[in-house]
Write a protein that holds these residues in place. Structure first.
Motif, short mmCIF file in Angstrom:
data_model
loop_
_atom_site.label_atom_id
_atom_site.label_comp_id
_atom_site.label_asym_id
_atom_site.label_seq_id
_atom_site.Cartn_x
_atom_site.Cartn_y
_atom_site.Cartn_z
N PHE A 59 0.84 -1.20 0.00
CA PHE A 59 0.00 0.00 0.00
C PHE A 59 0.87 1.25 0.00
O PHE A 59 0.56 2.23 -0.68
CB PHE A 59 -0.96 0.00 1.20
CG PHE A 59 -2.00 1.08 1.09
CD1 PHE A 59 -3.08 0.94 0.22
CD2 PHE A 59 -1.90 2.23 1.83
CE1 PHE A 59 -4.03 1.93 0.09
CE2 PHE A 59 -2.85 3.24 1.71
CZ PHE A 59 -3.92 3.08 0.84
N LYS A 60 1.97 1.20 0.73
CA LYS A 60 2.90 2.34 0.76
C LYS A 60 3.45 2.60 -0.65
O LYS A 60 3.56 3.76 -1.07
CB LYS A 60 4.04 2.05 1.74
CG LYS A 60 5.01 3.19 1.89
CD LYS A 60 6.09 2.87 2.90
CE LYS A 60 7.07 4.02 3.00
NZ LYS A 60 8.18 3.71 3.88
N ILE A 61 3.77 1.55 -1.39
CA ILE A 61 4.25 1.71 -2.78
C ILE A 61 3.16 2.34 -3.64
O ILE A 61 3.43 3.24 -4.43
CB ILE A 61 4.70 0.35 -3.36
CG1 ILE A 61 5.95 -0.14 -2.64
CG2 ILE A 61 4.93 0.45 -4.87
CD1 ILE A 61 6.32 -1.59 -2.95
N LEU A 62 1.93 1.89 -3.47
CA LEU A 62 0.81 2.45 -4.22
C LEU A 62 0.69 3.95 -3.95
O LEU A 62 0.56 4.74 -4.89
CB LEU A 62 -0.50 1.75 -3.87
CG LEU A 62 -1.74 2.34 -4.55
CD1 LEU A 62 -1.75 1.97 -6.02
CD2 LEU A 62 -2.99 1.90 -3.86
N VAL A 63 0.74 4.33 -2.69
CA VAL A 63 0.63 5.74 -2.33
C VAL A 63 1.78 6.54 -2.94
O VAL A 63 1.57 7.59 -3.55
CB VAL A 63 0.59 5.93 -0.79
CG1 VAL A 63 0.69 7.41 -0.42
CG2 VAL A 63 -0.68 5.31 -0.22
N GLU A 64 3.00 6.03 -2.82
CA GLU A 64 4.17 6.74 -3.35
C GLU A 64 4.10 6.92 -4.86
O GLU A 64 4.51 7.95 -5.39
CB GLU A 64 5.46 6.00 -2.97
CG GLU A 64 5.78 6.11 -1.49
CD GLU A 64 6.93 5.20 -1.06
OE1 GLU A 64 7.46 4.43 -1.89
OE2 GLU A 64 7.28 5.25 0.13
N THR A 65 3.59 5.91 -5.57
CA THR A 65 3.59 5.97 -7.04
C THR A 65 2.38 6.73 -7.60
O THR A 65 2.42 7.15 -8.75
CB THR A 65 3.62 4.56 -7.66
OG1 THR A 65 2.50 3.81 -7.19
CG2 THR A 65 4.92 3.86 -7.33
N SER A 66 1.33 6.91 -6.79
CA SER A 66 0.14 7.58 -7.31
C SER A 66 -0.11 8.94 -6.67
O SER A 66 -1.01 9.67 -7.09
CB SER A 66 -1.09 6.69 -7.12
OG SER A 66 -1.35 6.47 -5.75
N ARG A 67 0.67 9.29 -5.69
CA ARG A 67 0.46 10.52 -4.91
C ARG A 67 0.38 11.78 -5.79
O ARG A 67 -0.53 12.59 -5.62
CB ARG A 67 1.58 10.66 -3.88
CG ARG A 67 1.52 11.90 -3.06
CD ARG A 67 2.71 12.08 -2.15
NE ARG A 67 3.72 11.06 -2.34
CZ ARG A 67 4.39 10.47 -1.38
NH1 ARG A 67 4.20 10.80 -0.14
NH2 ARG A 67 5.30 9.55 -1.65
N ASP A 68 1.30 11.97 -6.71
CA ASP A 68 1.29 13.17 -7.55
C ASP A 68 0.04 13.24 -8.42
O ASP A 68 -0.57 14.29 -8.56
CB ASP A 68 2.54 13.24 -8.44
CG ASP A 68 3.81 13.50 -7.64
OD1 ASP A 68 3.71 13.94 -6.47
OD2 ASP A 68 4.90 13.27 -8.19
N MET A 69 -0.32 12.11 -9.00
CA MET A 69 -1.50 12.03 -9.85
C MET A 69 -2.75 12.41 -9.04
O MET A 69 -3.54 13.25 -9.47
CB MET A 69 -1.65 10.62 -10.41
CG MET A 69 -2.93 10.36 -11.16
SD MET A 69 -3.10 8.61 -11.62
CE MET A 69 -3.64 7.89 -10.08
#
Length: 191
Positions: A26-36
Motif C-alpha cells: 500500500f505504501k508503494i501504491l501511495v508513493e507511485t500515485s500521490r502526484d496524480m
C-alpha cells in the motif's frame, strides 16, 4: 503533466498483495500515485489544504475498498474514479455548508485559495477566473475537460474512468469548452 502509475502496480501479484492489506504494498501504491491524485484534487478543489485532506480520505477509501476491486479496469482507472468521486463529494459538502450557513457572511464570489504549482504568479488572476467558471460546469463536463486538458488523457481513457462511451466523452468536452467560452466572453465583455 500526467504521472503514470508504474506497470508493476498493475500486476496481478501487486493487486493481490494490496487486497491482502500488505502495508508495504500500500505504501508503494501511495508513493507511485500521490502526484496524480494530488493534481486531480487540486484541479477540482483549488485549495492545497482541501486537496491534502481529500487525498487522505481517498487513500483511506482505497485501503478499505481494494478487496472489492474487480480488476475489470486498470488500477489507475480505479484510483482516478475514487479520486474524482471524493473530490465531487467534497465540493457537494462545501456547497451544502454554504446553503445552511444562513448567518454567515460568506461571499459567493470570494477568491479561491488557488496556488497550483506550475502556474506563474502573473497568471494567477486569470487562472482564478477560469477555475471560477470551470466550477460552474456540470460535474460530468468538468471531469471530462479536466482529465483531457490537465491530465492529457485520451477519450478512451476518460471513458473508462467515467464509465461511458468515447462519443459521450467527446460531446462532454465539446459542451464544456462551449459553455466556458460563453461564460468567459460574457465576463470579459462586462469588464
Amino acid at each position: 503533466m500526467q504521472t503514470e502509475v508504474p506497470d508493476k502496480t498493475e500486476s496481478k501479484e501487486f493487486i493481490a498483495e494490496l487486497k491482502s492489506n500488505s502495508a508495504d504494498t500500500f505504501k508503494i501504491l501511495v508513493e507511485t500515485s500521490r502526484d496524480m491524485v494530488y493534481n486531480v484534487c487540486l484541479n477540482y478543489l483549488q485549495s492545497r489544504e482541501e486537496a491534502e485532506d481529500t487525498m487522505q480520505e481517498i487513500y483511506v477509501t482505497i485501503y478499505k475498498t481494494i478487496k472489492d476491486f474487480k480488476e475489470e479496469s486498470s488500477l489507475k482507472t480505479y484510483i482516478y474514479r475514487i479520486t474524482i468521486n471524493k473530490c465531487l463529494d467534497t465540493i457537494r459538502k462545501k456547497k451544502a455548508k454554504r446553503r445552511f450557513a444562513i448567518f454567515s457572511t460568506y461571499d459567493e464570489e470570494q477568491h479561491t485559495d488557488f496556488n497550483h504549482p506550475g502556474i506563474i504568479r502573473e497568471n494567477k488572476e486569470r487562472a482564478e477566473i477560469l477555475y471560477r467558471f470551470l466550477n460552474k460546469l456540470p460535474s460530468s463536463q468538468k471531469t471530462a475537460l479536466l482529465l483531457f486538458e490537465t491530465e492529457s488523457m485520451t477519450y478512451k481513457e476518460i471513458s473508462a474512468i467515467m464509465e461511458t462511451t468515447t462519443g459521450a466523452v467527446e460531446s462532454l468536452i465539446f459542451r464544456a469548452k462551449e459553455n466556458l467560452r460563453k461564460m468567459l466572453t460574457k465576463y470579459y465583455k462586462n469588464q
